[in-house]
Design a protein around this motif. Structure first.
Motif, PDB file in Angstrom:
ATOM      1  N   ARG A 119       0.828  -1.217   0.000  1.00 27.29           N
ATOM      2  CA  ARG A 119       0.000   0.000   0.000  1.00 27.29           C
ATOM      3  C   ARG A 119       0.858   1.261   0.000  1.00 27.29           C
ATOM      4  NH1 ARG A 119      -5.115  -1.545   0.013  1.00 27.29           N
ATOM      5  NH2 ARG A 119      -5.534  -3.621   0.793  1.00 27.29           N
ATOM      6  N   ARG A 120       2.035   1.200   0.624  1.00 27.02           N
ATOM      7  CA  ARG A 120       2.973   2.338   0.563  1.00 27.02           C
ATOM      8  C   ARG A 120       3.581   2.460  -0.830  1.00 27.02           C
ATOM      9  NH1 ARG A 120       4.837   0.106   5.496  1.00 27.02           N
ATOM     10  NH2 ARG A 120       6.709  -0.697   4.472  1.00 27.02           N
ATOM     11  N   ALA A 121       3.956   1.331  -1.404  1.00 26.33           N
ATOM     12  CA  ALA A 121       4.671   1.329  -2.688  1.00 26.33           C
ATOM     13  C   ALA A 121       3.761   1.608  -3.879  1.00 26.33           C
ATOM     14  CB  ALA A 121       5.383  -0.010  -2.884  1.00 26.33           C
ATOM     15  N   PHE A 122       2.491   1.193  -3.780  1.00 28.75           N
ATOM     16  CA  PHE A 122       1.554   1.334  -4.891  1.00 28.75           C
ATOM     17  C   PHE A 122       0.282   2.031  -4.398  1.00 28.75           C
ATOM     18  CE2 PHE A 122       3.968  -2.596  -5.754  1.00 28.75           C
ATOM     19  CZ  PHE A 122       4.525  -2.272  -6.987  1.00 28.75           C
ATOM     20  N   PRO A 123       0.243   3.343  -4.480  1.00 25.57           N
ATOM     21  CA  PRO A 123      -0.954   4.066  -4.043  1.00 25.57           C
ATOM     22  C   PRO A 123      -2.187   3.557  -4.797  1.00 25.57           C
ATOM     23  CG  PRO A 123       0.842   5.592  -4.478  1.00 25.57           C
ATOM     24  CD  PRO A 123       1.292   4.247  -4.959  1.00 25.57           C
ATOM     25  N   GLY A 124      -3.277   3.454  -4.095  1.00 20.01           N
ATOM     26  CA  GLY A 124      -4.505   2.937  -4.687  1.00 20.01           C
ATOM     27  C   GLY A 124      -4.828   1.548  -4.174  1.00 20.01           C
ATOM     28  N   GLY A 125      -3.814   0.793  -3.765  1.00 17.88           N
ATOM     29  CA  GLY A 125      -4.036  -0.490  -3.119  1.00 17.88           C
ATOM     30  C   GLY A 125      -4.303  -1.680  -4.017  1.00 17.88           C
TER      31      GLY A 125
ATOM     32  N   GLU B  17      10.614   2.759  -0.230  1.00 22.91           N
ATOM     33  CA  GLU B  17      11.250   3.907  -0.892  1.00 22.91           C
ATOM     34  C   GLU B  17      12.684   4.187  -0.416  1.00 22.91           C
ATOM     35  OE1 GLU B  17      11.971   6.762  -3.524  1.00 22.91           O
ATOM     36  OE2 GLU B  17      10.042   5.739  -3.518  1.00 22.91           O
ATOM     37  N   PRO B  18      12.956   4.247   0.892  1.00 24.26           N
ATOM     38  CA  PRO B  18      14.333   4.576   1.318  1.00 24.26           C
ATOM     39  C   PRO B  18      15.382   3.526   0.932  1.00 24.26           C
ATOM     40  CG  PRO B  18      12.786   4.751   3.161  1.00 24.26           C
ATOM     41  CD  PRO B  18      12.051   4.140   2.015  1.00 24.26           C
ATOM     42  N   LEU B  19      14.933   2.329   0.589  1.00 24.51           N
ATOM     43  CA  LEU B  19      15.867   1.237   0.277  1.00 24.51           C
ATOM     44  C   LEU B  19      15.984   0.954  -1.220  1.00 24.51           C
ATOM     45  CD1 LEU B  19      14.798  -1.171   3.147  1.00 24.51           C
ATOM     46  CD2 LEU B  19      16.807   0.313   3.067  1.00 24.51           C
ATOM     47  N   ARG B  20      15.294   1.722  -2.034  1.00 23.03           N
ATOM     48  CA  ARG B  20      15.358   1.504  -3.479  1.00 23.03           C
ATOM     49  C   ARG B  20      16.713   1.903  -4.025  1.00 23.03           C
ATOM     50  NH1 ARG B  20       9.328   3.746  -4.882  1.00 23.03           N
ATOM     51  NH2 ARG B  20       8.260   2.128  -3.695  1.00 23.03           N
ATOM     52  N   ARG B  21      17.049   1.298  -5.179  1.00 24.62           N
ATOM     53  CA  ARG B  21      18.302   1.543  -5.895  1.00 24.62           C
ATOM     54  C   ARG B  21      19.535   1.114  -5.087  1.00 24.62           C
ATOM     55  NH1 ARG B  21      14.526   4.406  -7.304  1.00 24.62           N
ATOM     56  NH2 ARG B  21      14.085   5.770  -8.996  1.00 24.62           N
TER      57      ARG B  21
END
Length: 167
Positions: A19-25, A81-85
């Motif tokens: 739910r954090r990574a993909f808004p809309g669920g 998000e903080p752990l991407r890339r």
């Protein structure tokens, strides 16, 4: 950081991450429905030092022209998000592919960025006369074979599990 197969206690953390990574669920709802329907072939999680879910990849069955050929789809893949890339998504995908190979699965399909998934060895499915039902996805629909026989007599429509019908 620990990367492992998901266990039942991870479900709430997976849902929150999606739910954090993909808004809309939609992706969270998809995974929940796959799990409820018994169609979650494999889920791999990355957990932080406190056991919180910070990365996830799911695999679910697909058919080719209505035939079960022991293939799965990769979807979704999410990293906080903080752990991407930082290579965490890559570790999750490789862990999943290794496990699926050990379990005897033949191939994995994905609908995603060719530049990203190409790094893992995914190739255009259209080159093998395979397509999915979503229009204008030829470039994004890709295939990774886990066995030499995976493509033997395989062509046509790749059919995802019913929970994907919402997309």
């Amino acid at each position: 950081m620990l990367i492992r197969t998901e266990i039942p206690v991870d479900a709430a953390g997976i849902d929150r991450l999606l739910r954090r990574a993909f808004p809309g669920g939609a992706e969270a709802d998809l995974v929940q429905q796959l799990r409820e329907d018994g169609l979650l072939t494999l889920g791999v999680v990355a957990t932080d030092d406190e056991g919180g879910v910070v990365g996830y990849v799911a695999f679910s069955p697909v058919d080719i022209q209505g035939e079960d050929r022991n293939w799965v789809a990769l979807a979704p893949l999410a990293v906080d998000e903080p752990l991407r890339r930082q290579g965490l998504g890559e570790k999750l995908v490789y862990e999943g592919l290794d496990s699926l190979n050990e379990f005897g699965y033949a191939a994995v399909v994905v609908l995603g960025d060719p530049a990203y998934y190409g790094r893992f060895g995914f190739k255009p499915a259209a080159a093998h006369d395979l397509q999915c039902r979503w229009p204008d996805t030829e470039a994004a629909f890709q295939l990774f074979t886990l066995s030499d026989e995976a493509l033997s007599d395989a062509s046509g429509q790749v059919e995802f599990s019913p929970p994907f019908d919402r997309f």
